[in-house]
Design a protein around this motif. Structure first.
Motif, PDB file in Angstrom:
ATOM      1  N   GLN A   1       0.826  -1.209   0.000  1.00 53.83           N
ATOM      2  CA  GLN A   1       0.000   0.000   0.000  1.00 53.83           C
ATOM      3  C   GLN A   1       0.861   1.260   0.000  1.00 53.83           C
ATOM      4  OE1 GLN A   1      -3.771  -0.044   2.464  1.00 53.83           O
ATOM      5  NE2 GLN A   1      -2.591  -1.644   3.496  1.00 53.83           N
ATOM      6  N   PRO A   2       0.555   2.224  -0.849  1.00 58.50           N
ATOM      7  CA  PRO A   2       1.319   3.479  -0.861  1.00 58.50           C
ATOM      8  C   PRO A   2       0.921   4.365   0.331  1.00 58.50           C
ATOM      9  CG  PRO A   2      -0.436   3.563  -2.487  1.00 58.50           C
ATOM     10  CD  PRO A   2      -0.463   2.186  -1.917  1.00 58.50           C
ATOM     11  N   ILE A   3       1.919   4.881   1.009  1.00 54.57           N
ATOM     12  CA  ILE A   3       1.691   5.738   2.173  1.00 54.57           C
ATOM     13  C   ILE A   3       2.295   7.106   1.902  1.00 54.57           C
ATOM     14  CG2 ILE A   3       2.087   6.044   4.642  1.00 54.57           C
ATOM     15  CD1 ILE A   3       0.302   3.673   4.002  1.00 54.57           C
ATOM     16  N   THR A   4       1.514   8.131   2.162  1.00 55.32           N
ATOM     17  CA  THR A   4       1.995   9.509   2.063  1.00 55.32           C
ATOM     18  C   THR A   4       1.911  10.140   3.441  1.00 55.32           C
ATOM     19  OG1 THR A   4       1.303   9.734  -0.248  1.00 55.32           O
ATOM     20  CG2 THR A   4       1.630  11.762   1.013  1.00 55.32           C
ATOM     21  N   LEU A   5       3.068  10.514   3.963  1.00 57.23           N
ATOM     22  CA  LEU A   5       3.105  10.997   5.344  1.00 57.23           C
ATOM     23  C   LEU A   5       4.300  11.930   5.531  1.00 57.23           C
ATOM     24  CD1 LEU A   5       1.801  10.715   8.185  1.00 57.23           C
ATOM     25  CD2 LEU A   5       3.401   8.836   8.607  1.00 57.23           C
ATOM     26  N   GLN A   6       4.013  13.129   6.022  1.00 55.65           N
ATOM     27  CA  GLN A   6       5.070  14.082   6.364  1.00 55.65           C
ATOM     28  C   GLN A   6       4.919  14.488   7.828  1.00 55.65           C
ATOM     29  OE1 GLN A   6       3.177  15.050   3.360  1.00 55.65           O
ATOM     30  NE2 GLN A   6       4.684  14.023   2.056  1.00 55.65           N
ATOM     31  N   VAL A   7       5.884  14.100   8.634  1.00 49.95           N
ATOM     32  CA  VAL A   7       5.875  14.476  10.051  1.00 49.95           C
ATOM     33  C   VAL A   7       7.276  14.923  10.436  1.00 49.95           C
ATOM     34  CG1 VAL A   7       4.009  12.890  10.649  1.00 49.95           C
ATOM     35  CG2 VAL A   7       6.358  12.110  10.813  1.00 49.95           C
ATOM     36  N   ARG A   8       7.344  15.757  11.450  1.00 45.90           N
ATOM     37  CA  ARG A   8       8.637  16.258  11.923  1.00 45.90           C
ATOM     38  C   ARG A   8       8.667  16.208  13.446  1.00 45.90           C
ATOM     39  NH1 ARG A   8      12.940  18.967  10.047  1.00 45.90           N
ATOM     40  NH2 ARG A   8      14.041  20.384  11.450  1.00 45.90           N
ATOM     41  N   GLU A   9       9.628  15.454  13.955  1.00 48.57           N
ATOM     42  CA  GLU A   9       9.850  15.353  15.403  1.00 48.57           C
ATOM     43  C   GLU A   9       8.565  14.953  16.142  1.00 48.57           C
ATOM     44  OE1 GLU A   9      12.770  15.510  16.999  1.00 48.57           O
ATOM     45  OE2 GLU A   9      13.741  15.734  15.062  1.00 48.57           O
ATOM     46  N   GLU A  10       7.881  13.917  15.612  1.00 45.93           N
ATOM     47  CA  GLU A  10       6.688  13.413  16.289  1.00 45.93           C
ATOM     48  C   GLU A  10       7.027  12.106  17.007  1.00 45.93           C
ATOM     49  OE1 GLU A  10       2.830  13.159  14.776  1.00 45.93           O
ATOM     50  OE2 GLU A  10       2.985  14.943  13.488  1.00 45.93           O
ATOM     51  N   ARG A  11       6.258  11.790  18.045  1.00 43.14           N
ATOM     52  CA  ARG A  11       6.489  10.557  18.795  1.00 43.14           C
ATOM     53  C   ARG A  11       6.203   9.342  17.909  1.00 43.14           C
ATOM     54  NH1 ARG A  11       3.464   9.180  22.560  1.00 43.14           N
ATOM     55  NH2 ARG A  11       1.650  10.407  21.939  1.00 43.14           N
ATOM     56  N   MET A  12       6.998   8.284  18.131  1.00 45.55           N
ATOM     57  CA  MET A  12       6.855   7.066  17.335  1.00 45.55           C
ATOM     58  C   MET A  12       5.446   6.504  17.417  1.00 45.55           C
ATOM     59  SD  MET A  12       8.170   4.684  15.401  1.00 45.55           S
ATOM     60  CE  MET A  12       9.965   4.521  15.544  1.00 45.55           C
ATOM     61  N   ALA A  13       4.855   6.507  18.602  1.00 45.90           N
ATOM     62  CA  ALA A  13       3.502   5.967  18.761  1.00 45.90           C
ATOM     63  C   ALA A  13       2.498   6.745  17.912  1.00 45.90           C
ATOM     64  CB  ALA A  13       3.104   5.993  20.237  1.00 45.90           C
ATOM     65  N   ALA A  14       2.645   8.071  17.843  1.00 47.19           N
ATOM     66  CA  ALA A  14       1.734   8.891  17.048  1.00 47.19           C
ATOM     67  C   ALA A  14       1.918   8.622  15.555  1.00 47.19           C
ATOM     68  CB  ALA A  14       1.956  10.362  17.357  1.00 47.19           C
ATOM     69  N   VAL A  15       3.142   8.412  15.127  1.00 43.72           N
ATOM     70  CA  VAL A  15       3.418   8.124  13.716  1.00 43.72           C
ATOM     71  C   VAL A  15       2.784   6.796  13.318  1.00 43.72           C
ATOM     72  CG1 VAL A  15       5.243   7.590  12.053  1.00 43.72           C
ATOM     73  CG2 VAL A  15       5.528   9.490  13.663  1.00 43.72           C
ATOM     74  N   LEU A  16       2.922   5.779  14.173  1.00 37.46           N
ATOM     75  CA  LEU A  16       2.302   4.492  13.867  1.00 37.46           C
ATOM     76  C   LEU A  16       0.785   4.602  13.793  1.00 37.46           C
ATOM     77  CD1 LEU A  16       4.469   2.027  16.020  1.00 37.46           C
ATOM     78  CD2 LEU A  16       4.558   2.398  13.553  1.00 37.46           C
ATOM     79  N   SER A  17       0.198   5.437  14.615  1.00 37.48           N
ATOM     80  CA  SER A  17      -1.263   5.630  14.570  1.00 37.48           C
ATOM     81  C   SER A  17      -1.686   6.235  13.239  1.00 37.48           C
ATOM     82  CB  SER A  17      -1.701   6.540  15.727  1.00 37.48           C
ATOM     83  OG  SER A  17      -1.458   5.917  16.975  1.00 37.48           O
ATOM     84  N   LYS A  18      -0.887   7.166  12.714  1.00 37.14           N
ATOM     85  CA  LYS A  18      -1.222   7.777  11.419  1.00 37.14           C
ATOM     86  C   LYS A  18      -1.084   6.772  10.287  1.00 37.14           C
ATOM     87  CE  LYS A  18      -0.094  12.528  12.736  1.00 37.14           C
ATOM     88  NZ  LYS A  18       0.709  13.739  12.466  1.00 37.14           N
ATOM     89  N   ILE A  19      -0.081   5.885  10.384  1.00 32.57           N
ATOM     90  CA  ILE A  19       0.068   4.844   9.370  1.00 32.57           C
ATOM     91  C   ILE A  19      -1.104   3.864   9.438  1.00 32.57           C
ATOM     92  CG2 ILE A  19       1.508   2.909   8.619  1.00 32.57           C
ATOM     93  CD1 ILE A  19       3.931   4.451   9.607  1.00 32.57           C
ATOM     94  N   GLU A  20      -1.543   3.543  10.660  1.00 30.30           N
ATOM     95  CA  GLU A  20      -2.703   2.664  10.829  1.00 30.30           C
ATOM     96  C   GLU A  20      -3.925   3.227  10.114  1.00 30.30           C
ATOM     97  OE1 GLU A  20      -2.173   0.396  15.136  1.00 30.30           O
ATOM     98  OE2 GLU A  20      -3.059   2.401  15.080  1.00 30.30           O
ATOM     99  N   ALA A  21      -4.146   4.531  10.260  1.00 29.47           N
ATOM    100  CA  ALA A  21      -5.330   5.160   9.662  1.00 29.47           C
ATOM    101  C   ALA A  21      -5.291   5.091   8.138  1.00 29.47           C
ATOM    102  CB  ALA A  21      -5.428   6.613  10.129  1.00 29.47           C
ATOM    103  N   GLN A  22      -4.098   5.265   7.546  1.00 27.02           N
ATOM    104  CA  GLN A  22      -3.994   5.233   6.089  1.00 27.02           C
ATOM    105  C   GLN A  22      -4.065   3.810   5.539  1.00 27.02           C
ATOM    106  OE1 GLN A  22      -1.322   7.496   3.645  1.00 27.02           O
ATOM    107  NE2 GLN A  22      -0.870   8.945   5.297  1.00 27.02           N
TER     108      GLN A  22
END
Length: 248
Positions: free
Chosen positions: A45-66
């Motif tokens: 699955q293609p993922i588009t995500l731009q984050v800067r200095e975010e917590r790992m747990a929050a990043v994984l949550s955004k990947i889960e949503a996509q």
């Protein structure tokens, strides 16, 4: 009309039992193929995500949503509060996960519609190098006084240090390595760095080495152990400056 063949009941039963393993193999093969085919599209699955200095747990949550998946993990394993930055545009999920998890030595496995994060297993041939461990301590002589200038070397290498004026030392070494403590006139000593990281080393005099130490005196040489008094050093300039008495 041709007569139909009649098999004995026992033969019919054996025939059915012979067919059963084949049916089970086909069923299990189909299930494995279906599982693999389900996992592949999830990781592609293609993922588009731009984050800067975010917590790992929050990043994984955004990947889960996509990706419409659920991650299962230990917060301690992934460093949930660790800050990360990502700039992914249409990046396959597998590639993105490798970028996030490989530095943490964490692997992943797709199970149904979820992804399990777990510690990466490393083969013996490609084992990761042992982490450096800070080691401190003090080296003393037979009377308990600190020994300055003692060599503290990692066995089999050249990395090391020397003790300070109080006999103390600090050094970072790979876990499981062996430290060698050596000093002129003393028996060398070895210790293995394991769970213990603070060492108090007492070196014992080496009688054989002491007998081989030679002290140069004004009228020849003597072994150190044979000296019974103090040996003084006089510069030539001091001799020249001595007053010369003239006979009267």
């Amino acid at each position: 009309m041709k007569p139909s063949l009649q098999f004995p009941p026992l033969l019919l039963r054996l025939k059915r039992l012979a067919v059963l393993p084949g049916l089970l193999w086909c069923l299990l093969s189909g299930m494995s193929a279906a599982h693999a085919s389900e996992a592949q599209p999830i990781l592609e699955q293609p993922i588009t995500l731009q984050v800067r200095e975010e917590r790992m747990a929050a990043v994984l949550s955004k990947i889960e949503a996509q990706a419409k998946v659920r991650f299962q993990y230990s917060r301690q394993l992934i460093g949930a509060n660790r800050r990360v930055s990502i700039n992914a545009v249409g990046q396959p999920l597998a590639q993105l996960l490798n970028q996030l998890l490989e530095p943490l030595q964490v692997s992943y496995k797709v199970v149904n519609d979820g992804i399990i994060l777990r510690p990466a297993t490393v083969s013996a041939a490609g084992a990761a190098p042992a982490a450096d461990v800070p080691v401190t301590g003090q080296v003393v002589d037979e009377k308990g006084a600190g020994l300055p200038g003692v060599n503290v070397i990692i066995k089999g290498g050249t990395n090391g240090t020397q003790t300070d004026m109080d006999g103390k030392f600090t050094l970072s070494v790979p876990e499981g390595s062996t430290l060698v403590f050596s000093f002129v006139g003393y028996t060398a000593q070895e210790v293995v760095v394991g769970t213990q990281t603070t060492f108090n080393i007492a070196l014992a005099p080496d009688a054989k080495a002491l007998s081989e130490v030679v002290v140069v005196v004004g009228y020849g040489t003597q072994r150190r152990q044979d000296l019974t008094g103090a040996v003084a050093r006089v510069d030539g300039a001091e001799i020249v400056n001595q007053p010369v008495q003239t006979p009267t």
